[in-house]
Design an enzyme around this catalytic site. Structure first.
Site, PDB file in Angstrom:
ATOM      1  CB  ALA A 111      -0.937   0.000   1.192  1.00 60.11           C
ATOM      2  N   PRO A 113       3.200   4.483  -0.754  1.00 64.08           N
ATOM      3  CG  PRO A 113       3.658   6.532  -1.791  1.00 64.08           C
ATOM      4  CD  PRO A 113       3.749   5.039  -1.996  1.00 64.08           C
ATOM      5  N   GLY A 114       0.507   5.115  -0.323  1.00 66.07           N
ATOM      6  CA  GLY A 114      -0.897   5.187   0.054  1.00 66.07           C
ATOM      7  C   GLY A 114      -1.840   6.005  -0.814  1.00 66.07           C
ATOM      8  CG  ASN A 115      -0.827   8.912  -3.898  1.00 63.93           C
ATOM      9  OD1 ASN A 115      -1.022   9.585  -2.881  1.00 63.93           O
ATOM     10  ND2 ASN A 115       0.068   9.242  -4.820  1.00 63.93           N
ATOM     11  CE  LYS A 116      -1.912   2.611  -7.877  1.00 57.56           C
ATOM     12  NZ  LYS A 116      -0.558   3.048  -7.480  1.00 57.56           N
ATOM     13  CG  ASP A 134       4.509  -1.121   1.961  1.00 59.71           C
ATOM     14  OD1 ASP A 134       4.010  -0.870   0.856  1.00 59.71           O
ATOM     15  OD2 ASP A 134       5.753  -1.250   2.133  1.00 59.71           O
ATOM     16  NE  ARG A 139       7.398   2.336  -0.458  1.00 59.22           N
ATOM     17  CZ  ARG A 139       7.402   2.947  -1.637  1.00 59.22           C
ATOM     18  NH1 ARG A 139       8.447   3.684  -1.983  1.00 59.22           N
ATOM     19  NH2 ARG A 139       6.394   2.854  -2.468  1.00 59.22           N
ATOM     20  CB  CYS A 240       4.218   2.241 -12.593  1.00 62.77           C
ATOM     21  SG  CYS A 240       5.450   2.005 -11.336  1.00 62.77           S
TER      22      CYS A 240
HETATM   23  N1  SAM Z   1       0.099   1.284  -3.972  1.00 62.44           N
HETATM   24  C1  SAM Z   1       1.069   2.289  -3.583  1.00 62.44           C
HETATM   25  C2  SAM Z   1       0.501   3.668  -3.893  1.00 62.44           C
HETATM   26  O1  SAM Z   1      -0.340   3.797  -4.769  1.00 62.44           O
HETATM   27  O2  SAM Z   1       0.889   4.619  -3.226  1.00 62.44           O
HETATM   28  C3  SAM Z   1       2.404   2.051  -4.249  1.00 62.44           C
HETATM   29  C4  SAM Z   1       2.961   0.682  -3.956  1.00 62.44           C
HETATM   30  S1  SAM Z   1       4.618   0.432  -4.494  1.00 62.44           S
HETATM   31  C5  SAM Z   1       4.439   0.195  -6.188  1.00 62.44           C
HETATM   32  C6  SAM Z   1       4.932  -1.171  -3.925  1.00 62.44           C
HETATM   33  C7  SAM Z   1       5.007  -1.312  -2.400  1.00 62.44           C
HETATM   34  O3  SAM Z   1       5.040  -2.708  -2.093  1.00 62.44           O
HETATM   35  C8  SAM Z   1       6.246  -0.731  -1.752  1.00 62.44           C
HETATM   36  O4  SAM Z   1       5.879   0.237  -0.805  1.00 62.44           O
HETATM   37  C9  SAM Z   1       6.922  -1.919  -1.060  1.00 62.44           C
HETATM   38  O5  SAM Z   1       7.488  -1.586   0.193  1.00 62.44           O
HETATM   39  C10 SAM Z   1       5.751  -2.862  -0.892  1.00 62.44           C
HETATM   40  N2  SAM Z   1       6.087  -4.297  -0.773  1.00 62.44           N
HETATM   41  C11 SAM Z   1       7.053  -5.010  -1.403  1.00 62.44           C
HETATM   42  N3  SAM Z   1       6.990  -6.304  -1.057  1.00 62.44           N
HETATM   43  C12 SAM Z   1       5.949  -6.434  -0.212  1.00 62.44           C
HETATM   44  C13 SAM Z   1       5.373  -7.540   0.496  1.00 62.44           C
HETATM   45  N4  SAM Z   1       5.868  -8.773   0.375  1.00 62.44           N
HETATM   46  N5  SAM Z   1       4.303  -7.304   1.289  1.00 62.44           N
HETATM   47  C14 SAM Z   1       3.802  -6.053   1.433  1.00 62.44           C
HETATM   48  N6  SAM Z   1       4.314  -4.971   0.788  1.00 62.44           N
HETATM   49  C15 SAM Z   1       5.366  -5.167  -0.006  1.00 62.44           C
END
Ligand code: SAM
Length: 310
Positions: A111, A113-116, A134, A139, A240
């Site tokens: 999740a 930094p949480g925009n979604k 997360d 983060r 992305c």
């Molecule tokens: N959805 C977020 C937003 O819209 O703001 C962006 C998410 S970013 C693409 C991917 C996130 O997945 C990162 O913050 C990372 O720390 C987290 N992450 C990576 N592996 C993970 C896991 N096994 N379980 C939970 N979070 C994980």
């Protein structure tokens, strides 16, 4: 052979946070500040070429305003107080498409930094339960501040590996909607040309191949895990990335392993589709949708699986 998008200027997208305000009030506020509202865009062609203080409502997504490339809002009152969220149009697609109703139980699996997450809460009118996970504590702490500012109250944050969340834990027994936006290569993010040579680029691509392999294995594990929640009806998967390995190939492998789920045909009028045969999915790009490169798929449990959604 997909190349990273370079040096393309995108419009500035601003999502109105309906937990704190509404789009009419934001438009009025900005007009009083000298911005010039041009009405509803009729299509993507109306989003390019915005100049100075002109802005429009987006043609596809509600509560999304579009400004010229150069507009920055980081110091703006509406941003600092959580009334607006600075979020690329493509990144608004996953929550918009999942569209969980008020009162539902929802998981945002990766999740921060949480925009979604804040978009999901707005769609749920802050009613129901939004479990956000997360792995990255730093983060997550930034996210916690941002969500407070955005007025969320229905969320529960956990610094936890989503792959270790037990789908059969009673806490998640009512979860019908999951948003999965896992770590990816980020190859869709528009960046400025860095002047690197073609040779350096080839070497980087070779390293990228092994990275892509491990990312796509992780993404597939997350997706398959999401489908294990007993009541889940819809799972949105997004990246992305512009790489097939992280997008259509993950989708294909997931469908093969989970025959009780099918793909939902998303936004029939959207101009860019997933690569064949996965044309139910959406792609986004600077050239076709004036956004960062992005991919979205939505899985739905087949009718014989469990109760209907909503
Ligand atoms: N959805 C977020 C937003 O819209 O703001 C962006 C998410 S970013 C693409 C991917 C996130 O997945 C990162 O913050 C990372 O720390 C987290 N992450 C990576 N592996 C993970 C896991 N096994 N379980 C939970 N979070 C994980």
């Amino acid at each position: 052979n997909v190349r990273k998008p370079e040096g393309i200027l995108l419009p500035r997208y601003v999502r109105v946070n309906t937990l704190k305000t509404n789009v009419e009030d934001v438009i009025d506020y900005l007009k009083r500040e000298g911005f010039s509202y041009q009405g509803h865009a009729n299509g993507i062609q109306d989003l390019s070429g915005l100049r100075g203080k002109a802005f429009v409502s987006d043609s596809d997504l509600p509560n999304l305003l579009v400004f010229s490339t150069k507009k920055t809002f980081h110091d703006h009152y509406l941003y600092k107080n959580g009334h607006i969220i600075l979020q690329d149009k493509a990144s608004c697609l996953p929550a918009f498409l999942l569209n969980p109703p008020a009162g539902s139980h929802v998981i945002d699996a990766c999740a921060a930094p949480g925009n979604k997450t804040s978009h999901l809460a707005a769609l749920m009118s802050n009613k129901g339960k939004l479990f956000a996970f997360d792995l990255d504590a730093k983060r997550l702490s930034t996210m916690s501040t941002l969500l407070l500012r955005a007025g969320l109250t229905c969320h529960q944050l956990a610094n936890q590996d989503f792959l270790k969340v037990d789908p059969h834990n009673a806490e998640y027994k009512e979860v019908k909607h999951i948003l999965l936006d896992p770590s990816c290569s980020g190859s869709g993010m528009v960046c400025l040309r860095d002047g690197s040579s073609e040779l350096a680029e080839e070497q980087a691509q070779a390293q990228e191949a092994s990275r892509l392999q491990s990312l796509s294995a992780f993404q597939l594990r997350c997706l398959t895990h999401a489908l294990q929640f007993p009541q889940v009806q819809r799972v949105v998967y997004s990246t992305c990335s512009i790489h097939t390995e992280e997008n259509e190939q993950v989708v294909a492998a997931c469908l093969q392993q989970n025959p009780n789920f099918r793909l939902v045909h998303l936004l029939p009028d959207w101009p860019e589709r997933g690569l064949s045969p996965h044309t139910e999915c959406l792609r986004a790009s600077p050239t076709k949708t004036l956004t960062h490169g992005f991919f979205v798929a939505m899985f739905e449990r087949q009718a014989n699986g469990s109760q209907a959604v909503n």
